[in-house]
Design a protein around this motif. Structure first.
Motif, PDB file in Angstrom:
ATOM      1  N   UNK A  48       5.981   0.288  12.476  1.00 14.89           N
ATOM      2  CA  UNK A  48       6.266  -1.035  13.045  1.00 14.89           C
ATOM      3  C   UNK A  48       5.965  -2.133  12.031  1.00 14.89           C
ATOM      4  N   UNK A  49       4.865  -2.011  11.320  1.00 23.75           N
ATOM      5  CA  UNK A  49       4.477  -3.022  10.343  1.00 23.75           C
ATOM      6  C   UNK A  49       5.443  -3.053   9.163  1.00 23.75           C
ATOM      7  N   UNK A  50       5.832  -1.886   8.689  1.00 23.27           N
ATOM      8  CA  UNK A  50       6.651  -1.809   7.477  1.00 23.27           C
ATOM      9  C   UNK A  50       8.082  -2.275   7.701  1.00 23.27           C
ATOM     10  N   UNK A  51       8.610  -2.064   8.899  1.00 25.86           N
ATOM     11  CA  UNK A  51       9.996  -2.446   9.138  1.00 25.86           C
ATOM     12  C   UNK A  51      10.965  -1.490   8.459  1.00 25.86           C
ATOM     13  N   UNK A  52      12.165  -1.978   8.172  1.00 27.48           N
ATOM     14  CA  UNK A  52      13.232  -1.119   7.653  1.00 27.48           C
ATOM     15  C   UNK A  52      13.622  -1.438   6.215  1.00 27.48           C
ATOM     16  N   UNK A  53      12.795  -2.200   5.515  1.00 28.05           N
ATOM     17  CA  UNK A  53      13.164  -2.602   4.149  1.00 28.05           C
ATOM     18  C   UNK A  53      13.145  -1.422   3.185  1.00 28.05           C
ATOM     19  N   UNK A  54      12.322  -0.409   3.465  1.00 27.92           N
ATOM     20  CA  UNK A  54      12.209   0.759   2.588  1.00 27.92           C
ATOM     21  C   UNK A  54      12.367   2.025   3.422  1.00 27.92           C
ATOM     22  N   UNK A  55      12.768   3.123   2.779  1.00 28.83           N
ATOM     23  CA  UNK A  55      12.794   4.403   3.494  1.00 28.83           C
ATOM     24  C   UNK A  55      11.397   4.770   3.979  1.00 28.83           C
ATOM     25  N   UNK A  56      11.339   5.578   5.003  1.00 23.59           N
ATOM     26  CA  UNK A  56      10.040   5.954   5.573  1.00 23.59           C
ATOM     27  C   UNK A  56       9.415   7.119   4.818  1.00 23.59           C
ATOM     28  N   UNK A  57      10.250   7.967   4.244  1.00 22.44           N
ATOM     29  CA  UNK A  57       9.757   9.170   3.581  1.00 22.44           C
ATOM     30  C   UNK A  57      10.264   9.228   2.150  1.00 22.44           C
ATOM     31  N   UNK A  96       6.025   4.546   2.474  1.00 23.74           N
ATOM     32  CA  UNK A  96       6.223   5.929   2.033  1.00 23.74           C
ATOM     33  C   UNK A  96       4.919   6.603   1.599  1.00 23.74           C
ATOM     34  N   UNK A  97       4.071   5.881   0.881  1.00 24.90           N
ATOM     35  CA  UNK A  97       2.812   6.472   0.442  1.00 24.90           C
ATOM     36  C   UNK A  97       1.881   6.788   1.593  1.00 24.90           C
ATOM     37  N   UNK A  98       1.743   5.854   2.523  1.00 23.07           N
ATOM     38  CA  UNK A  98       0.852   6.069   3.660  1.00 23.07           C
ATOM     39  C   UNK A  98       1.406   7.156   4.580  1.00 23.07           C
ATOM     40  N   UNK A  99       2.719   7.212   4.753  1.00 25.46           N
ATOM     41  CA  UNK A  99       3.289   8.282   5.579  1.00 25.46           C
ATOM     42  C   UNK A  99       3.050   9.646   4.940  1.00 25.46           C
ATOM     43  N   UNK A 100       3.105   9.699   3.610  1.00 30.22           N
ATOM     44  CA  UNK A 100       2.761  10.937   2.925  1.00 30.22           C
ATOM     45  C   UNK A 100       1.320  11.327   3.171  1.00 30.22           C
ATOM     46  N   UNK A 101       0.425  10.325   3.188  1.00 32.57           N
ATOM     47  CA  UNK A 101      -0.984  10.597   3.458  1.00 32.57           C
ATOM     48  C   UNK A 101      -1.192  11.067   4.898  1.00 32.57           C
ATOM     49  N   UNK A 102      -0.491  10.454   5.831  1.00 36.85           N
ATOM     50  CA  UNK A 102      -0.600  10.892   7.233  1.00 36.85           C
ATOM     51  C   UNK A 102      -0.079  12.312   7.409  1.00 36.85           C
ATOM     52  N   UNK A 130      10.522  12.201  -1.038  1.00 34.83           N
ATOM     53  CA  UNK A 130      10.369  13.630  -1.331  1.00 34.83           C
ATOM     54  C   UNK A 130       9.113  13.898  -2.151  1.00 34.83           C
ATOM     55  N   UNK A 131       8.835  13.034  -3.114  1.00 29.90           N
ATOM     56  CA  UNK A 131       7.668  13.231  -3.983  1.00 29.90           C
ATOM     57  C   UNK A 131       6.375  13.248  -3.173  1.00 29.90           C
ATOM     58  N   UNK A 132       6.236  12.307  -2.246  1.00 27.51           N
ATOM     59  CA  UNK A 132       5.030  12.243  -1.423  1.00 27.51           C
ATOM     60  C   UNK A 132       4.958  13.409  -0.442  1.00 27.51           C
ATOM     61  N   UNK A 133       6.098  13.816   0.101  1.00 22.79           N
ATOM     62  CA  UNK A 133       6.115  14.932   1.051  1.00 22.79           C
ATOM     63  C   UNK A 133       5.713  16.233   0.363  1.00 22.79           C
ATOM     64  N   UNK A 134       6.300  16.500  -0.799  1.00 19.42           N
ATOM     65  CA  UNK A 134       5.951  17.719  -1.546  1.00 19.42           C
ATOM     66  C   UNK A 134       4.475  17.688  -1.933  1.00 19.42           C
ATOM     67  N   UNK A 135       4.004  16.530  -2.374  1.00 21.94           N
ATOM     68  CA  UNK A 135       2.587  16.406  -2.719  1.00 21.94           C
ATOM     69  C   UNK A 135       1.682  16.664  -1.536  1.00 21.94           C
ATOM     70  N   UNK A 136       2.064  16.154  -0.363  1.00 21.77           N
ATOM     71  CA  UNK A 136       1.248  16.356   0.841  1.00 21.77           C
ATOM     72  C   UNK A 136       1.165  17.826   1.210  1.00 21.77           C
ATOM     73  N   UNK A 137       2.285  18.525   1.151  1.00 26.40           N
ATOM     74  CA  UNK A 137       2.292  19.953   1.487  1.00 26.40           C
ATOM     75  C   UNK A 137       1.425  20.741   0.519  1.00 26.40           C
ATOM     76  N   UNK A 138       1.596  20.482  -0.774  1.00 23.50           N
ATOM     77  CA  UNK A 138       0.823  21.208  -1.793  1.00 23.50           C
ATOM     78  C   UNK A 138      -0.669  20.936  -1.642  1.00 23.50           C
ATOM     79  N   UNK A 139      -1.039  19.677  -1.447  1.00 24.04           N
ATOM     80  CA  UNK A 139      -2.455  19.327  -1.330  1.00 24.04           C
ATOM     81  C   UNK A 139      -3.077  19.921  -0.069  1.00 24.04           C
ATOM     82  N   UNK A 140      -2.334  19.956   1.041  1.00 20.55           N
ATOM     83  CA  UNK A 140      -2.860  20.545   2.275  1.00 20.55           C
ATOM     84  C   UNK A 140      -3.142  22.034   2.095  1.00 20.55           C
TER      85      UNK A 140
END
Length: 357
Positions: free
Chosen positions: A187-196, A60-66, A198-208
Motif C-alpha cells: 500500500x505504501x509503495x504504490x505501483x511506481x515499481x514492480x513488487x518483485x 522489491x528489497x523489502x518484499x524479498x526480505x519478507x 528475480x535477484x531478491x527472490x533467488x537470494x531469499x530462497x538461497x539464504x533461507x
C-alpha cells in the motif's frame, strides 16, 4: 584474484577444518561460503532494501526480505518443534533491546551495511566496509562488556512462540503477521515499481535454505554479531587489556569457554569467515566500485560502524541475528527489534543525506 586459486584455498581450508577441528566446522564453513556468495551475488542488502522503500517507494528489497522471513520460518519452526535440542534465537525484551535496535537501524544506514552487509561488502573490496569491519568488532565487544549495566535498566524473560504455543500456531501467526506487513508495504509503495525482483527472490530462497542448514549443523540459528565481539575480546585478552573473568557477559559459562578456545571452534566465527570467502569468490568475477569519500565522510562512517557494533550487542543481534533468526525461530524480541530499527533508519537516512554518502 583469480577464481581458481581462491577456490583451491577455500577448499583447502575446509579440508583443514574437517581434518583438524571437526566435520561440522568444515561443513559450516561451506555454508558460510554459500551465504556470502548468495548475499554478494544477489546484492541482498537488508540496509539497501529499507533505503529503497523509504527514499524511492521501491518495495522489491523489502518484499524479498519478507519472502526470506516466511521461507525461513516455514523451514525452522517445524524443526524446532520436532527436535528440542535445536535452540531458537531468543533475546529478552528490554530497555537494552529498544535502544540498541533504534541506534543499530540509524547507524547501519550511515555505514551502508548491517552485520552481514559489512561482511560481504568487505569481501567485495569496498573500502569503507573493509575499514568498518574491525571497528564493528570493537563496538560489539564494548557492548558485551557493558551489557549487564544496560540490562539492569529493565528486562523481562525471553519469549519463544514455538515453545509457548507449539510450532504450528507459531508458524501460522508468523505468516499472517508477515502477510500483513507485506500488505502495508504494498500500500505504501504504490505501483511506481514492480513488487518483485528475480535477484531478491533467488537470494531469499538461497539464504533461507542456507540458514536452515546452519540451524541443523550448529544447533542454533545463523548469527553474525557474536563472532565479531569474540574476535575483539580475544585480542583484548591477548594483549592484557581485558580480564574476562571479571566481566558479567564473558564470565558466563559458554562465553568463558569460547574465549579460551580457538575461534575455529566457534560456529558464528566460522560462518563469518565463510561469508568473507563467498563474497571474495563473487568479487573475483566482477570488481565492485565505490565513490571516493572525503575525510569527513570517513570519520562519520567509522563512528557509525563503532555505534553499529555496540548497539548490535545491546539489541541481541543485527538484521540477521535479531530480525531474520529471531522472527524465523519465533522470538518476540525479533518483532520488537524491527519497528525500532526501522525508526532508527529514518533518522539515519537523514544523516546519510546530510553528509552526502
Amino acid at each position: 584474484m583469480k577464481r581458481l586459486p581462491l577456490v583451491l584455498a577455500l577448499a583447502a581450508f575446509a579440508v583443514f577444518l574437517v581434518w583438524s577441528v571437526s566435520a561440522r566446522q568444515g561443513l559450516l564453513f561451506l555454508v558460510g561460503i554459500g551465504l556470502g556468495a548468495a548475499l554478494a551475488g544477489a546484492r541482498f542488502g537488508f540496509t539497501t532494501g529499507w533505503r529503497m522503500l523509504v527514499e524511492q517507494r521501491d518495495a522489491r528489497g523489502v518484499m524479498g526480505q519478507l519472502l526470506l522471513l516466511a521461507l525461513a520460518s516455514v523451514l525452522a519452526m517445524p524443526l524446532l518443534g520436532l527436535f528440542p535440542e535445536l535452540t531458537a534465537a531468543l533475546g529478552p525484551p528490554s530497555v537494552s533491546l529498544l535502544i540498541g535496535a533504534f541506534f543499530f537501524g540509524l547507524s547501519m544506514q550511515i555505514a551502508d551495511g548491517c552485520g552481514s552487509g559489512t561482511l560481504y561488502k568487505a569481501g567485495l573490496g569496498i573500502p569503507l566496509n573493509m575499514a568498518i569491519l574491525p571497528v564493528f568488532a570493537l563496538g560489539s565487544f564494548l557492548g558485551s562488556v557493558h551489557l549487564d549495566g544496560w540490562l539492569a535498566l529493565g528486562k523481562t524473560e525471553p519469549v519463544g512462540l514455538v515453545s509457548t504455543w507449539g510450532w504450528m500456531p507459531a508458524l501460522a501467526a508468523t505468516l499472517v503477521a508477515l502477510a500483513l506487513v507485506g500488505w502495508g508495504v504494498r500500500r505504501w509503495a504504490g505501483n511506481a515499481h514492480p513488487l518483485w525482483d528475480k535477484r531478491w527472490v533467488v537470494g531469499a530462497i538461497a539464504l533461507a535454505l542456507l540458514a536452515t542448514a546452519n540451524l541443523l549443523l550448529a544447533g542454533q540459528p545463523w548469527g553474525v554479531v557474536y563472532g565479531f565481539g569474540l574476535w575483539a575480546a580475544k585480542i583484548a585478552q591477548g594483549v592484557g587489556a581485558f580480564d574476562p573473568s571479571a566481566n558479567w557477559f564473558w564470565s558466563q559459562p559458554g562465553n568463558a569457554q569460547r574465549i579460551t578456545q580457538t575461534v575455529l571452534l566457534d560456529v558464528t566465527s566460522i560462518t563469518n569467515i565463510g561469508i568473507l570467502g563467498g563474497a571474495l569468490w563473487v568479487a573475483a568475477k566482477k570488481t565492485e566500485t565505490s565513490k571516493p569519500l572525503t575525510g569527513q565522510q570517513w570519520l562519520v562512517g567509522m563512528a557509525a560502524g563503532l555505534l553499529m557494533g555496540y548497539s548490535s550487542r545491546l539489541a541481541f543481534g543485527c538484521n540477521v541475528g535479531a530480525m531474520l533468526s529471531g522472527i524465523a525461530t519465533g522470538s518476540i524480541h525479533g518483532w520488537i527489534w524491527v519497528p525500532l530499527a526501522f525508526g532508527g533508519t529514518l533518522i539515519g537516512l537523514r544523516v546519510r543525506r546530510h553528509f552526502h554518502f
